[in-house]
Write a protein that holds these residues in place. Structure first.
Motif, PDB file in Angstrom:
ATOM      1  N   ASN A  70       8.474 -39.074 -67.575  1.00 25.74           N
ATOM      2  CA  ASN A  70       7.464 -38.127 -68.055  1.00 25.74           C
ATOM      3  C   ASN A  70       6.821 -37.429 -66.867  1.00 25.74           C
ATOM      4  O   ASN A  70       5.630 -37.575 -66.597  1.00 25.74           O
ATOM      5  CB  ASN A  70       6.422 -38.859 -68.901  1.00 25.74           C
ATOM      6  CG  ASN A  70       6.995 -39.377 -70.200  1.00 25.74           C
ATOM      7  OD1 ASN A  70       7.295 -38.611 -71.111  1.00 25.74           O
ATOM      8  ND2 ASN A  70       7.171 -40.693 -70.276  1.00 25.74           N
ATOM      9  N   ARG A 301       8.717 -30.100 -68.414  1.00 23.03           N
ATOM     10  CA  ARG A 301       9.249 -31.428 -68.101  1.00 23.03           C
ATOM     11  C   ARG A 301      10.414 -31.294 -67.135  1.00 23.03           C
ATOM     12  O   ARG A 301      11.342 -30.509 -67.352  1.00 23.03           O
ATOM     13  CB  ARG A 301       9.708 -32.138 -69.372  1.00 23.03           C
ATOM     14  CG  ARG A 301      10.116 -33.592 -69.125  1.00 23.03           C
ATOM     15  CD  ARG A 301      10.699 -34.215 -70.370  1.00 23.03           C
ATOM     16  NE  ARG A 301      11.050 -35.616 -70.164  1.00 23.03           N
ATOM     17  CZ  ARG A 301      11.900 -36.286 -70.924  1.00 23.03           C
ATOM     18  NH1 ARG A 301      12.488 -35.667 -71.954  1.00 23.03           N
ATOM     19  NH2 ARG A 301      12.170 -37.553 -70.677  1.00 23.03           N
ATOM     20  N   VAL A 321       2.895 -40.847 -67.267  1.00 24.06           N
ATOM     21  CA  VAL A 321       2.968 -39.409 -67.006  1.00 24.06           C
ATOM     22  C   VAL A 321       2.590 -39.138 -65.545  1.00 24.06           C
ATOM     23  O   VAL A 321       1.707 -39.785 -64.980  1.00 24.06           O
ATOM     24  CB  VAL A 321       2.058 -38.602 -67.957  1.00 24.06           C
ATOM     25  CG1 VAL A 321       2.555 -38.689 -69.378  1.00 24.06           C
ATOM     26  CG2 VAL A 321       0.611 -39.034 -67.841  1.00 24.06           C
TER      27      VAL A 321
END
Length: 590
Positions: A70, A301, A321
């Motif tokens: 992520n 991403r 993340v």
């Protein structure tokens, strides 16, 4: 507007404070190689499930190192580069766009290269810079001892084009990605006996979609099994070219890894691989929504692989993340350098995740912005630019708005988005009025992309980055550059031009405001053909590149301060004056 002189003073003050005085370089300090690709989507790798192509060398970085599942960058090129270089969200650094000066990283920002060079590392960058051209924004003034590549946002031709080597124009040698990799390998070989920081920002699969036959032939008639989630939007020619370029990237990554092996440097070298935004066309990308330019998952991403043998566990999967803003603090920590940077860093140190240290990791938000659009990614959710909420953990494709199910989280993230929107708008306004620096170094190049055309003059292409000016048909026409002269003196003005037969005899005049001016007559015809585009694999290309030659126009006495540099004519003989690539100003004396 902040004065250039105050910004430069602050810049140097920050540089001397990058390293604690007590810190010394250790002989065993790890080398660092950072490979950044351009317009390569998360889905453009076989390791991420794309069976249309094979990327074994890049895949090996995931197998032998860590994968951050992520990891987020920006929707477009220069903002991501700014965030990687500084650890700060790009609006805070002066970067708001990709051309016309909006791509410039403020001179008072400390870069990861500044940090590494101050720590005693050899530093080199090879490829697409895209964060400023004129000193002190050129890579050689941002911490890099060695630079080879181009500073523009994109380049119009990929086979032996003109390039920049430490501020001088040179001719490239072969396909640019291979050429950049050759120079990176030479840098590694030269510095094998000392710690080095090698930044390899490749410029593909960004257009123009040029690639050698030996990579393209495999894809020329290939049946594309993996398609975009909306297959009617996919351009197969574009996809085939992009996949061929990605396999070329993989081949070059393999050459870098092989060099590290041959020099017995692999075990002591951290290799980092990521891309600067989503794919530059609608093609397979794991079913995610959006592409380059979007603040949705598909636009921001990026793959991120980090290999450090015997230190980072092979095959490690990291779900927290993270973003490009995290790379400066992470690299610094991994190599044992503690940067002292007076500005607030937005990024986090990911070393505890990479080395599996026992620390509590607090959930966070990653902010994605492009223009007025703001999107927020948390560990579970994405609030999109329209204020809808998606459960990314269970809906990576953003198909179901769950804002009604999670009203408190939606309200909270909308508040976070509004706060950043206001902060970033203030930053964009603060840095909107910035002239181009002249005279920081002995030579300053002012390309067409940084100028404004007036009258009938036109650009050779809609994207300004690698364009030149044409259709200069009236003496009422002019070209202007908004400049800030930081060192007063006498400067020689040289125009890079082409002139068709019959147009010779026209005059060109370079002036500063209503003051000093230099004038010359164009006496020599120079009308070369456009570069061959036979290796470009898509239709209707808008890239046009040719060679230009210098014309010494004369000298100008430039006073310190802001001014308008103007190129004009008072005599046209044929159809037009000349085509214009750039003006170069060389300081003769102060």
């Amino acid at each position: 507007m902040r004065s250039i002189s105050s910004v430069l003073t602050c810049c140097f003050m920050l540089l001397v404070n990058v390293m604690p005085a007590s810190l010394s370089l250790q002989a065993a300090s790890p080398n660092v190689v950072v490979i950044l690709t351009d317009d390569q989507g998360w889905g453009d790798l076989s390791v991420n499930g794309n069976s249309n192509l094979s990327t074994p060398h890049i895949d090996s970085l995931a197998r032998d190192g860590a994968t951050l599942n992520n990891f987020y960058v920006c929707p477009v090129c220069s903002p991501t580069r700014a965030e990687f270089l500084t650890g700060r969200y790009h609006p805070r650094t002066g970067v708001s766009g990709v051309s016309r000066g909006q791509e410039r990283l403020n001179a008072d920002e400390v870069t990861i290269a500044d940090v590494m060079r101050q720590a005693g590392y050899a530093t080199g960058a090879f490829g697409k810079w895209h964060n400023g051209t004129q000193p002190p924004l050129h890579p050689n003034y941002r911490g890099f001892d060695e630079y080879y590549g181009f500073t523009s946002g994109h380049w119009g031709h990929y086979f032996s084009p003109p390039l920049d080597h430490n501020g001088d124009t040179v001719r490239g040698d072969g396909f640019v990605v291979d050429d950049f990799t050759n120079h990176a390998i030479e840098f590694i070989q030269t510095n094998r006996d000392r710690p080095f920081f090698c930044y390899l920002p490749l410029n593909t699969p960004h257009s123009p979609m040029m690639v050698e036959d030996r990579f393209y032939d495999k894809f020329a008639t290939k049946d594309l099994i993996m398609k975009h989630r909306d297959p009617d939007r996919e351009d197969d020619l574009m996809t085939r070219a992009a996949l061929a370029m990605c396999e070329n990237i993989d081949w070059n990554v393999g050459r870098v890894l092989q060099t590290l092996d041959e020099l017995n440097l692999a075990d002591n070298t951290i290799v980092i691989y990521f891309s600067d935004n989503g794919p530059n066309s609608f093609r397979w990308n794991g079913g995610m929504k959006g592409k380059k330019g979007s603040t949705d998952e598909g636009g921001v991403r990026s793959p991120l692989f980090v290999r450090w043998p015997n230190r980072i566990q092979a095959g490690l999967q990291i779900e927290q993340v993270s973003g490009a803003i995290d790379l400066l603090p992470t690299i610094s920590s991994l190599v044992g350098v503690t940067p002292e940077i007076e500005k607030a860093i937005d990024g986090r140190n990911m070393k505890p995740l990479l080395l599996e240290e026992s620390v509590a990791w607090i959930d966070r938000e990653i902010v994605s912005t492009w223009g007025k659009r703001i999107s927020i990614r948390t560990q579970r959710f994405r609030l999109d630019a329209a204020g809808a909420l998606y459960d990314i953990r269970n809906d990576r494709g953003q198909t179901v708005d769950v804002s009604a199910q999670y009203p408190d989280e939606t309200k909270r993230l909308r508040k976070v988005a509004d706060q950043h929107r206001q902060e970033f708008a203030a930053d964009f306004k603060k840095y909107a009025d910035r002239p181009f620096t002249v005279g920081f170094a002995a030579k300053t190049v002012l390309p067409a992309r940084d100028a404004v055309e007036h009258g009938t003059i036109m650009r050779s292409a809609k994207p300004p980055n690698n364009s030149f000016f044409k259709h200069w048909t009236s003496i009422e026409d002019s070209i202007t550059w908004d400049v800030d002269v930081v060192t007063a003196g006498v400067y020689k003005a040289t125009l890079l031009y082409t002139c068709a037969a019959g147009d010779q005899g026209a005059t060109v005049i370079v002036s500063v405001d209503e003051g000093d001016q230099a004038k010359a007559t164009v006496t020599e015809v120079f009308d070369p053909p456009l570069y061959d585009k036979s290796k470009e694999r898509v239709k209707d290309s808008h890239y046009f590149v040719k060679d230009f030659r210098p014309l010494e126009v004369g000298t100008l006495n430039l006073r310190k301060g802001r001014a308008t540099l103007r190129l004009k004519s008072d005599k046209i003989v044929g159809q037009q004056v000349v085509d214009v690539h750039s003006i170069q100003l060389d300081r003769v004396r102060q």
